[in-house]
Structures are given as C-alpha cells and as structure tokens.
Design a protein around this motif. Structure first.
Motif, PDB file in Angstrom:
ATOM      1  N   GLN A  15       3.741  -6.567  -2.394  1.00 53.03           N
ATOM      2  CA  GLN A  15       2.448  -5.876  -2.400  1.00 53.03           C
ATOM      3  C   GLN A  15       2.328  -5.006  -1.150  1.00 53.03           C
ATOM      4  O   GLN A  15       1.751  -3.925  -1.208  1.00 53.03           O
ATOM      5  CB  GLN A  15       1.303  -6.879  -2.506  1.00 53.03           C
ATOM      6  CG  GLN A  15       1.211  -7.450  -3.893  1.00 53.03           C
ATOM      7  CD  GLN A  15      -0.063  -8.208  -4.150  1.00 53.03           C
ATOM      8  OE1 GLN A  15      -0.068  -9.096  -4.956  1.00 53.03           O
ATOM      9  NE2 GLN A  15      -1.150  -7.871  -3.505  1.00 53.03           N
ATOM     10  N   LYS A  16       2.898  -5.465  -0.054  1.00 51.30           N
ATOM     11  CA  LYS A  16       2.889  -4.679   1.184  1.00 51.30           C
ATOM     12  C   LYS A  16       3.666  -3.375   0.974  1.00 51.30           C
ATOM     13  O   LYS A  16       3.218  -2.307   1.382  1.00 51.30           O
ATOM     14  CB  LYS A  16       3.507  -5.500   2.314  1.00 51.30           C
ATOM     15  CG  LYS A  16       3.487  -4.830   3.654  1.00 51.30           C
ATOM     16  CD  LYS A  16       4.091  -5.746   4.712  1.00 51.30           C
ATOM     17  CE  LYS A  16       4.128  -5.067   6.062  1.00 51.30           C
ATOM     18  NZ  LYS A  16       4.712  -5.935   7.089  1.00 51.30           N
ATOM     19  N   ILE A  41      -2.392   2.834   0.140  1.00 51.95           N
ATOM     20  CA  ILE A  41      -3.633   2.151  -0.220  1.00 51.95           C
ATOM     21  C   ILE A  41      -3.617   0.765   0.410  1.00 51.95           C
ATOM     22  O   ILE A  41      -2.581   0.315   0.913  1.00 51.95           O
ATOM     23  CB  ILE A  41      -3.818   2.042  -1.759  1.00 51.95           C
ATOM     24  CG1 ILE A  41      -2.657   1.288  -2.413  1.00 51.95           C
ATOM     25  CG2 ILE A  41      -4.007   3.425  -2.377  1.00 51.95           C
ATOM     26  CD1 ILE A  41      -2.808   1.069  -3.914  1.00 51.95           C
ATOM     27  N   SER A  42      -4.731   0.080   0.366  1.00 44.48           N
ATOM     28  CA  SER A  42      -4.818  -1.253   0.961  1.00 44.48           C
ATOM     29  C   SER A  42      -4.133  -2.281   0.056  1.00 44.48           C
ATOM     30  O   SER A  42      -4.059  -2.099  -1.161  1.00 44.48           O
ATOM     31  CB  SER A  42      -6.282  -1.647   1.153  1.00 44.48           C
ATOM     32  OG  SER A  42      -6.884  -1.894  -0.098  1.00 44.48           O
ATOM     33  N   THR A  80      -3.684  -5.378  -5.266  1.00 41.20           N
ATOM     34  CA  THR A  80      -4.005  -6.588  -6.020  1.00 41.20           C
ATOM     35  C   THR A  80      -4.877  -6.270  -7.228  1.00 41.20           C
ATOM     36  O   THR A  80      -4.609  -6.732  -8.345  1.00 41.20           O
ATOM     37  CB  THR A  80      -4.717  -7.622  -5.118  1.00 41.20           C
ATOM     38  OG1 THR A  80      -3.846  -7.950  -4.036  1.00 41.20           O
ATOM     39  CG2 THR A  80      -5.105  -8.866  -5.877  1.00 41.20           C
ATOM     40  N   VAL A  81      -5.909  -5.470  -7.030  1.00 39.70           N
ATOM     41  CA  VAL A  81      -6.815  -5.097  -8.121  1.00 39.70           C
ATOM     42  C   VAL A  81      -6.050  -4.352  -9.209  1.00 39.70           C
ATOM     43  O   VAL A  81      -6.210  -4.635 -10.409  1.00 39.70           O
ATOM     44  CB  VAL A  81      -7.994  -4.246  -7.588  1.00 39.70           C
ATOM     45  CG1 VAL A  81      -8.787  -3.622  -8.718  1.00 39.70           C
ATOM     46  CG2 VAL A  81      -8.885  -5.084  -6.691  1.00 39.70           C
ATOM     47  N   THR A  82      -5.220  -3.411  -8.813  1.00 42.57           N
ATOM     48  CA  THR A  82      -4.465  -2.615  -9.781  1.00 42.57           C
ATOM     49  C   THR A  82      -3.494  -3.494 -10.567  1.00 42.57           C
ATOM     50  O   THR A  82      -3.407  -3.387 -11.797  1.00 42.57           O
ATOM     51  CB  THR A  82      -3.712  -1.474  -9.069  1.00 42.57           C
ATOM     52  OG1 THR A  82      -4.660  -0.656  -8.387  1.00 42.57           O
ATOM     53  CG2 THR A  82      -2.925  -0.614 -10.047  1.00 42.57           C
ATOM     54  N   LEU A  83      -2.774  -4.380  -9.869  1.00 44.23           N
ATOM     55  CA  LEU A  83      -1.831  -5.271 -10.558  1.00 44.23           C
ATOM     56  C   LEU A  83      -2.557  -6.221 -11.510  1.00 44.23           C
ATOM     57  O   LEU A  83      -2.087  -6.469 -12.624  1.00 44.23           O
ATOM     58  CB  LEU A  83      -1.005  -6.065  -9.546  1.00 44.23           C
ATOM     59  CG  LEU A  83       0.023  -5.259  -8.744  1.00 44.23           C
ATOM     60  CD1 LEU A  83       0.675  -6.140  -7.689  1.00 44.23           C
ATOM     61  CD2 LEU A  83       1.067  -4.621  -9.650  1.00 44.23           C
ATOM     62  N   LYS A  84      -3.710  -6.738 -11.082  1.00 39.54           N
ATOM     63  CA  LYS A  84      -4.484  -7.628 -11.964  1.00 39.54           C
ATOM     64  C   LYS A  84      -4.902  -6.906 -13.238  1.00 39.54           C
ATOM     65  O   LYS A  84      -4.850  -7.474 -14.330  1.00 39.54           O
ATOM     66  CB  LYS A  84      -5.717  -8.171 -11.231  1.00 39.54           C
ATOM     67  CG  LYS A  84      -5.412  -9.311 -10.295  1.00 39.54           C
ATOM     68  CD  LYS A  84      -6.670  -9.851  -9.656  1.00 39.54           C
ATOM     69  CE  LYS A  84      -6.321 -10.982  -8.698  1.00 39.54           C
ATOM     70  NZ  LYS A  84      -7.510 -11.520  -8.029  1.00 39.54           N
ATOM     71  N   LEU A 111       3.509  12.184   5.924  1.00 42.97           N
ATOM     72  CA  LEU A 111       3.402  11.337   4.741  1.00 42.97           C
ATOM     73  C   LEU A 111       3.085   9.909   5.165  1.00 42.97           C
ATOM     74  O   LEU A 111       3.400   9.508   6.285  1.00 42.97           O
ATOM     75  CB  LEU A 111       4.712  11.373   3.956  1.00 42.97           C
ATOM     76  CG  LEU A 111       5.071  12.729   3.358  1.00 42.97           C
ATOM     77  CD1 LEU A 111       6.480  12.709   2.800  1.00 42.97           C
ATOM     78  CD2 LEU A 111       4.087  13.103   2.271  1.00 42.97           C
ATOM     79  N   PRO A 112       2.474   9.096   4.296  1.00 45.56           N
ATOM     80  CA  PRO A 112       2.096   7.722   4.659  1.00 45.56           C
ATOM     81  C   PRO A 112       3.250   6.916   5.241  1.00 45.56           C
ATOM     82  O   PRO A 112       3.079   6.208   6.221  1.00 45.56           O
ATOM     83  CB  PRO A 112       1.626   7.122   3.338  1.00 45.56           C
ATOM     84  CG  PRO A 112       1.192   8.285   2.532  1.00 45.56           C
ATOM     85  CD  PRO A 112       2.070   9.429   2.945  1.00 45.56           C
TER      86      PRO A 112
END
Length: 184
Positions: A67-68, A76-77, A82-86, A163-164
């Motif tokens: 996730q990191k 993104i945070s 987590t929200v997107t994967l859920k 870039l990030p």
C-alpha cells in the motif's frame, strides 16, 4: 447538427494570445478531452477514475505492491489507497488475502479477479480506440517528433514540479543530508 463545446473551440491567431499561450491552451484542451473520454468509459463501467487507474496499474504489476508503494506511485495517502482497494474488492475486481509467501502477516496479496481482468481488457481496447482517434492522420515521424517535444517539456517542468517519486527520493536524500550534518 452537433453543437460544438465553446470551451474546446480552436483558438485563432487573431485572438490576442501569443503562440506559447495558444500552444499551452491547445495542450490543456487536448488533455481534458482525452481524460473526459477515458472517464466516461470508467463511469459507464461503474468505477471512479481512481479505482480504474489503480486496477489498470495492478494488472501491469508483477507481484503485489505494498500500500505504501501504491500511495507513492499515485501520490496519494495510504488511507486513500485503502479506500480504493476496498471499493475494488467490494465490486469484485480484486480479491485480497494474506500473502502465503510473505513472512510479514500484515502484508495482503492482491489478486485480480476474472471481472477485473475483463474490465482491464475492455479498458485497453477502449484506450486504443480513443488514442487512435486522437492521433488519426499522424505519421510515425510526427508521433516521434511529438513524443520528443513532450519529453523535452517534461524535463523542463521537472525543475519546478518534480514527479511524486522524485519528490520522495529528494526528501529522503534531504533527510539523510540533514542527519549527516548533525553528526558532523
């Protein structure tokens, strides 16, 4: 008769804009139009843009990114990851479970489901269609020249907006430098 979107009407040389301003505006308009076409497909498929982007990325990954790593890649945070994967999981595009080969029991393995593979395959077909339409009539030489110009533009912009991944690497190096300075 089809009404044209005034926002996307071509700019003329008589509009008072400089060649640079017209170029930037044309670039931005093309980006917006391309994004709208892709987002329309994702919406029709029942996905938010961020879910679609993550699904497409996961289908290209070898192994399971953490996730990191996903947060770093998408800038993104970890909570947003987590929200997107859920959401992808609840909609049946991915499955998550404990990684059988990992020594760390906190690591989840992400598997793309048949529904996820089908959505990714359909996306790729649609992307090819949109990209083909966007560059219809361009010769291979024109595409090469356009790519070279965009890469040069990206290099120029790196100096003012890294870039990030580059930001994270630079921040890590800055922390190391600061730590080393304190030790001296």
């Amino acid at each position: 008769m089809v009404q044209k979107d005034k926002e996307f009407m071509p700019m003329s040389q008589d509009d008072g804009y400089s060649p640079l301003q017209r170029t930037i505006q044309a670039f931005i308009r093309a980006d917006i139009m391309h994004r709208r076409a892709i987002e329309a497909w994702a919406t029709d498929a029942g996905m938010h843009r961020s879910q679609h982007r993550m699904l497409m990325y996961l289908t290209r990954c070898e192994g399971t990114p953490s996730q990191k790593d996903l947060a770093k890649h998408f800038d993104i945070s970890p909570a947003a990851v987590t929200v997107t994967l859920k959401k992808l999981e609840s909609d049946g595009y991915i499955e998550r479970g404990k990684c059988g080969e990992c020594s760390d029991s906190r690591i989840n393995e992400i598997k793309i489901t048949e529904r996820g593979r089908e959505a990714a395959m359909q996306s790729r077909k649609y992307f090819q269609h949109v990209d083909g339409e966007a560059f219809k009539g361009f010769s291979p030489e024109e595409l090469d020249a356009f790519t070279s110009l965009l890469e040069r533009m990206q290099e120029n912009l790196k100096n003012i907006a890294p870039l990030p991944v580059e930001k994270a690497e630079n921040s890590e190096n800055d922390r190391k430098d600061t730590k080393n300075e304190k030790m001296v």
